[in-house]
Design a protein around this motif. Structure first.
Motif, PDB file in Angstrom:
ATOM      1  N   CYS B 227       0.850  -1.184   0.000  1.00 28.06           N
ATOM      2  CA  CYS B 227       0.000   0.000   0.000  1.00 28.06           C
ATOM      3  C   CYS B 227       0.891   1.241   0.000  1.00 28.06           C
ATOM      4  CB  CYS B 227      -0.914  -0.033   1.218  1.00 28.06           C
ATOM      5  SG  CYS B 227      -2.059   1.325   1.247  1.00 28.06           S
ATOM      6  N   LEU B 228       0.656   2.099  -0.974  1.00 32.05           N
ATOM      7  CA  LEU B 228       1.586   3.189  -1.242  1.00 32.05           C
ATOM      8  C   LEU B 228       0.867   4.531  -1.144  1.00 32.05           C
ATOM      9  CD1 LEU B 228       4.567   3.134  -2.248  1.00 32.05           C
ATOM     10  CD2 LEU B 228       3.688   3.363  -4.564  1.00 32.05           C
ATOM     11  N   ASP B 229       1.492   5.456  -0.432  1.00 34.25           N
ATOM     12  CA  ASP B 229       1.045   6.845  -0.511  1.00 34.25           C
ATOM     13  C   ASP B 229       2.323   7.687  -0.409  1.00 34.25           C
ATOM     14  OD1 ASP B 229      -0.331   9.185  -0.611  1.00 34.25           O
ATOM     15  OD2 ASP B 229      -0.963   9.126   1.493  1.00 34.25           O
ATOM     16  N   LEU B 232       5.705   3.865   1.753  1.00 32.24           N
ATOM     17  CA  LEU B 232       5.081   2.546   1.794  1.00 32.24           C
ATOM     18  C   LEU B 232       4.327   2.421   3.113  1.00 32.24           C
ATOM     19  CD1 LEU B 232       4.937  -0.086   0.137  1.00 32.24           C
ATOM     20  CD2 LEU B 232       6.852  -0.924   1.479  1.00 32.24           C
ATOM     21  N   LEU B 233       2.990   2.354   3.056  1.00 31.40           N
ATOM     22  CA  LEU B 233       2.182   2.282   4.280  1.00 31.40           C
ATOM     23  C   LEU B 233       2.115   0.859   4.815  1.00 31.40           C
ATOM     24  CD1 LEU B 233      -0.850   4.513   3.208  1.00 31.40           C
ATOM     25  CD2 LEU B 233       1.187   5.217   4.473  1.00 31.40           C
ATOM     26  N   PHE B 234       2.155  -0.113   3.894  1.00 37.22           N
ATOM     27  CA  PHE B 234       2.027  -1.510   4.287  1.00 37.22           C
ATOM     28  C   PHE B 234       2.607  -2.380   3.199  1.00 37.22           C
ATOM     29  CE2 PHE B 234      -0.067  -5.593   4.029  1.00 37.22           C
ATOM     30  CZ  PHE B 234      -0.122  -6.040   5.332  1.00 37.22           C
ATOM     31  N   HIS B 235       3.289  -3.444   3.587  1.00 31.71           N
ATOM     32  CA  HIS B 235       3.671  -4.465   2.624  1.00 31.71           C
ATOM     33  C   HIS B 235       3.634  -5.808   3.314  1.00 31.71           C
ATOM     34  CE1 HIS B 235       6.881  -6.680   0.077  1.00 31.71           C
ATOM     35  NE2 HIS B 235       5.689  -6.867  -0.424  1.00 31.71           N
ATOM     36  N   GLY B 236       2.788  -6.726   2.843  1.00 31.62           N
ATOM     37  CA  GLY B 236       2.684  -8.036   3.455  1.00 31.62           C
ATOM     38  C   GLY B 236       1.629  -8.855   2.749  1.00 31.62           C
ATOM     39  N   GLY B 239      -4.084 -11.255   3.015  1.00 30.63           N
ATOM     40  CA  GLY B 239      -4.993 -11.506   4.145  1.00 30.63           C
ATOM     41  C   GLY B 239      -4.662 -10.624   5.342  1.00 30.63           C
ATOM     42  N   LYS B 240      -3.359 -10.465   5.558  1.00 26.71           N
ATOM     43  CA  LYS B 240      -2.913  -9.680   6.711  1.00 26.71           C
ATOM     44  C   LYS B 240      -3.302  -8.203   6.538  1.00 26.71           C
ATOM     45  CE  LYS B 240       1.298  -9.151   9.343  1.00 26.71           C
ATOM     46  NZ  LYS B 240       2.754  -9.254   9.224  1.00 26.71           N
ATOM     47  N   PHE B 241      -3.223  -7.724   5.302  1.00 22.24           N
ATOM     48  CA  PHE B 241      -3.579  -6.326   5.048  1.00 22.24           C
ATOM     49  C   PHE B 241      -5.040  -6.085   5.381  1.00 22.24           C
ATOM     50  CE2 PHE B 241      -5.414  -3.140   2.125  1.00 22.24           C
ATOM     51  CZ  PHE B 241      -4.710  -2.022   2.547  1.00 22.24           C
ATOM     52  N   PHE B 242      -5.901  -6.999   4.891  1.00 24.03           N
ATOM     53  CA  PHE B 242      -7.330  -6.760   5.093  1.00 24.03           C
ATOM     54  C   PHE B 242      -7.764  -7.032   6.530  1.00 24.03           C
ATOM     55  CE2 PHE B 242      -7.183  -6.807   0.489  1.00 24.03           C
ATOM     56  CZ  PHE B 242      -7.990  -5.716   0.211  1.00 24.03           C
ATOM     57  N   ALA B 243      -6.932  -7.815   7.280  1.00 22.76           N
ATOM     58  CA  ALA B 243      -7.250  -8.052   8.691  1.00 22.76           C
ATOM     59  C   ALA B 243      -6.753  -6.895   9.558  1.00 22.76           C
ATOM     60  CB  ALA B 243      -6.612  -9.362   9.146  1.00 22.76           C
ATOM     61  N   ASP B 244      -5.883  -6.074   8.986  1.00 25.61           N
ATOM     62  CA  ASP B 244      -5.238  -5.010   9.746  1.00 25.61           C
ATOM     63  C   ASP B 244      -6.035  -3.716   9.567  1.00 25.61           C
ATOM     64  OD1 ASP B 244      -3.666  -2.985  10.718  1.00 25.61           O
ATOM     65  OD2 ASP B 244      -1.791  -3.741   9.864  1.00 25.61           O
ATOM     66  N   GLY B 245      -6.909  -3.452  10.509  1.00 30.32           N
ATOM     67  CA  GLY B 245      -7.782  -2.283  10.420  1.00 30.32           C
ATOM     68  C   GLY B 245      -7.007  -0.989  10.224  1.00 30.32           C
ATOM     69  N   ARG B 246      -5.826  -0.916  10.855  1.00 33.40           N
ATOM     70  CA  ARG B 246      -5.052   0.324  10.782  1.00 33.40           C
ATOM     71  C   ARG B 246      -4.531   0.575   9.357  1.00 33.40           C
ATOM     72  NH1 ARG B 246      -0.131   1.542  14.499  1.00 33.40           N
ATOM     73  NH2 ARG B 246       0.532  -0.138  13.172  1.00 33.40           N
ATOM     74  N   ALA B 247      -4.046  -0.517   8.709  1.00 33.68           N
ATOM     75  CA  ALA B 247      -3.510  -0.383   7.353  1.00 33.68           C
ATOM     76  C   ALA B 247      -4.620   0.004   6.392  1.00 33.68           C
ATOM     77  CB  ALA B 247      -2.855  -1.689   6.907  1.00 33.68           C
ATOM     78  N   TYR B 251      -5.074   3.541   4.223  1.00 30.84           N
ATOM     79  CA  TYR B 251      -5.293   3.675   2.787  1.00 30.84           C
ATOM     80  C   TYR B 251      -6.558   4.484   2.522  1.00 30.84           C
ATOM     81  CZ  TYR B 251      -6.604   2.948  -1.976  1.00 30.84           C
ATOM     82  OH  TYR B 251      -6.995   3.195  -3.269  1.00 30.84           O
ATOM     83  N   ALA B 252      -7.612   4.168   3.268  1.00 29.70           N
ATOM     84  CA  ALA B 252      -8.882   4.875   3.071  1.00 29.70           C
ATOM     85  C   ALA B 252      -8.668   6.380   3.261  1.00 29.70           C
ATOM     86  CB  ALA B 252      -9.925   4.350   4.046  1.00 29.70           C
ATOM     87  N   GLU B 253      -7.844   6.716   4.258  1.00 28.24           N
ATOM     88  CA  GLU B 253      -7.578   8.127   4.542  1.00 28.24           C
ATOM     89  C   GLU B 253      -6.809   8.773   3.382  1.00 28.24           C
ATOM     90  OE1 GLU B 253      -5.038  10.301   7.904  1.00 28.24           O
ATOM     91  OE2 GLU B 253      -6.356   8.700   8.668  1.00 28.24           O
ATOM     92  N   SER B 254      -5.785   8.051   2.867  1.00 25.20           N
ATOM     93  CA  SER B 254      -4.982   8.630   1.778  1.00 25.20           C
ATOM     94  C   SER B 254      -5.833   8.753   0.520  1.00 25.20           C
ATOM     95  CB  SER B 254      -3.725   7.792   1.516  1.00 25.20           C
ATOM     96  OG  SER B 254      -4.001   6.700   0.672  1.00 25.20           O
ATOM     97  N   ALA B 255      -6.736   7.780   0.305  1.00 23.57           N
ATOM     98  CA  ALA B 255      -7.599   7.831  -0.877  1.00 23.57           C
ATOM     99  C   ALA B 255      -8.554   9.018  -0.774  1.00 23.57           C
ATOM    100  CB  ALA B 255      -8.382   6.529  -1.014  1.00 23.57           C
TER     101      ALA B 255
END
Lengths: 293, 263
Positions: B227-229, B232-236, B239-247, B251-255
Motif C-alpha cells: 500500500c503506497l502513498d 510505503l504504508l504496508f507491505h505483506g 490476508g494480513k492487510f485486510f485483517a489489519d484495520g489500521r492499514a 489507505y482509506a484516509e490517503s484515498a
C-alpha cells in the motif's frame, strides 16, 4: 485520341524507352509505397515533400557547380533527412514546422542557384516534374538497383520499424534502439525520395509516398496486407499511368498521381466513412478506456 | 543450494520531481511467483515506482535490483519483462491486426539469451517455438484467439487491455508489470482481465506486479499487497492487510485525501 487496343499496348511495349520507363518506374513506385507506409504511420506524410525540396536545392547546386546533379541531390537529401530527424527528436520544434522550414530552405537555395546558373532549363524542369520517358540505360539500371536495395533494407527492418511507429516507448522497453532505427530509416527514405525524382518529379513525390498508403489503410487488415495492397496499387498506378500518358500525350507524372487518386476515391466510395476518419486523424490519444480513467 | 534472489528488490527508493517528493524511502522485496497488488490512490507514486523499476525514471535515489542485478545490467534484463502501461496512445486507424500488435512484443533471440544469462532460468518452450506460434499461444492465454485478425483500433477498451497483456506474454516474461490495467474498463471486462492475470501467475508461475486504486478488487486476487502513498504504508500478505484495520484505514484516509485534492 487514338483508341486503346491490345495491339497499341504491344506497340508501346516494343519501344526501348517505354520498357525502361515501365520497369524503373514500377520499381521506384513500389519502394516509395513501402517507405511511405512507415512515414504515414508515423504521421510524417510530408517528409517526402521536405526532402524532395532539399534535393532540389542539391540538384541546383550540382548544375551550378557542373557536377552530376543526382549526386549532389542525394547528398543534400540525406543531410536534410538527418537534420530533420535531429530537429524532430532533440528540439521543441514540431515535425511539421521542421518540415516546412526544410522545404522552404531547399526551394529557396534551389531557385537562387538555378537563376545564378542560367535559369530554368529542360534539365531543371525534368527534376521538378519528372522525366521518366527520358531515362537512359544506366539510369534505369541504377533506379532498379537502388529501389531493390532500399526495399530489402526496409523489409529487413520491418519489425523494428513497425514497433517504433506503433509506440516508441514500448519499442525501447523491448530492446529496440529507437534512435538508430529512426536515423537509418530517414537515410533510406531520403535515398528513396531522390530515386523517385525521375518518375514524378520533386513536386509530386509525396503523392507517390502517401496516396497508395491512404488507400491501402482503408482496405488492409494487418500490416503485411496493408503493405502488399499499397505496393500493388502504386505499381499499378505507375504502369497504367505511363501507358495512358503515352496514348493521350499527357505528362506521365500527373497521370500517375491522378490514377492513384482515382483509386483512392473509388475505395473511399466503397468504404464510406473510412477516408474521413483517416484524413481527420488527430494526435494519437490513449484508448477510450484509459482516456476515461 | 543458494537461495534465489527475489524477482524485485527496492531499497530506500526516493524520487523527487519538480521539488516534490513523489516516492519517499520505499523498500520492498518481491519473491518469484508473487502476485503483488500495489494499492494506491491517484498521485501515490505507483507509476513512478514502476518506471523506476524499468529504468525509465531519470532521477532517483536508493537501489533497485531485478533478479539480484543492479541497473548497470538492466539493459538485457528489462526487455525480458512484460510491461503494460496505464495507457497506450493508439491511433484508431493504425492498420495493425491484433496478431501484429501481439507479435511486436517478441524480442530477438540474441537479446533473450543475454537477459536469461543474467536472470537465470529461461524457457525452453520459447526457443522451440517460432514467433507466430508464440503469438498464437499468447492470444489464447489472453482469450483473444477469436479477435486475432481484427484491427487493434476496432476493439473495445477492455479487449485492448488484454491485447497488451498478450503482447507482454509473447516473450514468456519472468516478471510482468501491469499499471492500472482495468482503469475505465466495464465490470465484465475487468473480471475477464483478472482471470487472465490470475492464470498467468497460477499456471505459468510468472511474477506479477499489478497496481490499482481499487481495494476491493485486490481482496482475494492479490497474494500480497503493497500500500503506497508516496511512502510505503504496508507491505505483506493480502490476508494480513485486510485483517489489519489500521492499514486499511490508512489507505482509506490517503484515498479520501487524494479525492479531495483532485476535486
Amino acid at each position: 485520341m487514338p483508341p486503346l487496343r491490345g495491339a497499341a499496348v504491344l506497340e508501346a511495349l516494343s519501344y526501348g524507352f517505354m520498357q525502361k520507363a515501365l520497369v524503373s518506374g514500377a520499381a521506384v513506385a513500389a519502394v516509395c509505397a513501402l517507405a511511405g507506409l512507415f512515414l504515414v504511420l508515423r504521421r510524417y506524410s510530408l517528409f517526402g515533400d521536405g526532402i524532395s525540396h532539399v534535393a532540389f536545392g542539391g540538384v541546383a547546386a550540382g548544375l551550378f557547380l557542373g557536377v552530376l546533379p543526382l549526386w549532389t541531390a542525394l547528398a543534400a537529401a540525406v543531410a536534410g533527412g538527418l537534420g530533420l530527424q535531429k530537429l524532430r527528436s532533440s528540439t521543441r520544434i514540431s515535425g511539421d514546422a521542421a518540415t516546412a522550414v526544410m522545404l522552404a530552405a531547399g526551394l529557396a537555395a534551389g531557385v537562387t542557384l538555378v537563376s545564378a546558373s542560367g535559369g530554368f532549363s529542360v534539365d531543371v524542369m525534368g527534376f521538378l516534374f519528372g522525366s521518366i520517358l527520358l531515362v537512359g540505360d544506366w539510369d534505369a539500371a541504377a533506379m532498379v538497383a537502388v529501389s531493390a536495395a532500399a526495399a530489402a533494407a526496409l523489409l529487413a527492418m520491418r519489425g523494428r520499424l513497425a514497433q517504433v511507429a506503433f509506440n516508441e516507448e514500448l519499442a525501447r522497453l523491448s530492446g529496440v534502439n529507437v534512435a538508430l532505427t529512426n536515423y537509418l530509416f530517414v537515410v533510406i527514405a531520403s535515398v528513396v525520395v531522390v530515386t523517385s525524382m525521375r518518375l514524378v518529379g520533386i513536386l509530386l513525390i509525396s503523392a507517390l509516398i502517401v496516396i497508395p498508403n491512404v488507400t491501402a489503410m482503408m482496405l488492409g487488415r494487418g500490416l503485411a496486407q496493408t503493405a502488399a495492397v499499397s505496393v500493388s496499387l502504386a505499381v499499378a498506378a505507375a504502369v497504367c499511368g505511363m501507358l495512358l500518358s503515352y496514348y493521350l500525350d499527357l505528362a506521365p507524372s500527373g497521370t500517375i498521381v491522378l490514377l492513384s487518386l482515382a483509386a483512392m476515391l473509388a475505395v473511399a466510395a466503397l468504404r464510406p466513412g473510412r477516408l474521413g476518419r483517416l484524413l481527420r486523424r488527430g494526435p494519437a490519444r490513449g484508448p477510450p478506456a484509459a482516456a476515461a480513467a | 543450494m543458494p537461495v534465489a534472489a527475489p524477482a524485485l528488490e527496492v531499497r530506500g527508493l526516493t524520487v523527487e520531481r519538480g521539488g516534490r517528493t513523489v516516492l519517499d524511502d520505499v523498500s520492498l522485496a518481491v519473491p518469484e511467483g508473487d502476485l503483488l497488488g500495489v494499492l494506491g490512490s491517484n498521485g501515490s507514486g505507483k507509476t513512478t515506482l514502476f518506471r523506476a523499476i524499468l529504468g525509465m525514471q531519470a532521477c532517483w535515489k536508493g537501489q533497485v535490483l531485478l533478479f539480484g542485478r543492479g541497473p548497470g545490467e538492466f539493459g538485457p534484463i528489462v526487455p525480458l519483462i512484460g510491461y503494460v502501461p496505464q495507457s497506450v496512445p493508439l491511433d484508431p486507424n493504425f492498420p495493425a491486426s491484433v496478431r501484429d500488435v501481439v507479435a511486436m512484443g517478441a524480442i530477438p533471440k540474441r537479446l533473450a539469451r543475454a537477459g536469461e544469462a543474467l536472470v537465470g532460468g529461461g524457457d525452453a518452450r520459447r526457443r522451440a517455438r517460432g514467433p507466430g506460434e508464440a503469438a498464437d499461444a499468447a492470444l489464447g492465454a489472453a482469450g483473444l484467439s477469436h479477435l486475432a485478425e481484427r484491427r487493434i483500433g476496432e476493439l473495445s477498451g477492455g479487449e485492448q487491455r488484454r491485447v497488451f497483456i498478450a503482447r507482454a506474454l509473447v516473450k514468456d516474461p519472468p516478471l510482468i508489470i501491469l499499471d492500472e490495467p482495468v482503469a475505465g474498463v466495464d465490470a465484465e471486462s475487468q473480471e475477464q482481465f483478472y482471470d487472465v492475470m490470475g492464470g498467468i501467475n497460477d499456471e505459468r508461475g510468472i511474477t506479477v506486479l499489478w497496481s490499482s486504486h481499487d481495494m476491493e478488487a485486490m481482496e482475494g486476487r492479490a497474494k500480497s499487497v503493497a500500500c503506497l502513498d508516496r511512502k510505503l504504508l504496508f507491505h505483506g500478505p493480502c490476508g494480513k492487510f485486510f485483517a489489519d484495520g489500521r492499514a486499511v484505514g490508512a489507505y482509506a484516509e490517503s484515498a479520501a485525501h487524494a479525492a479531495e485534492c483532485h476535486r
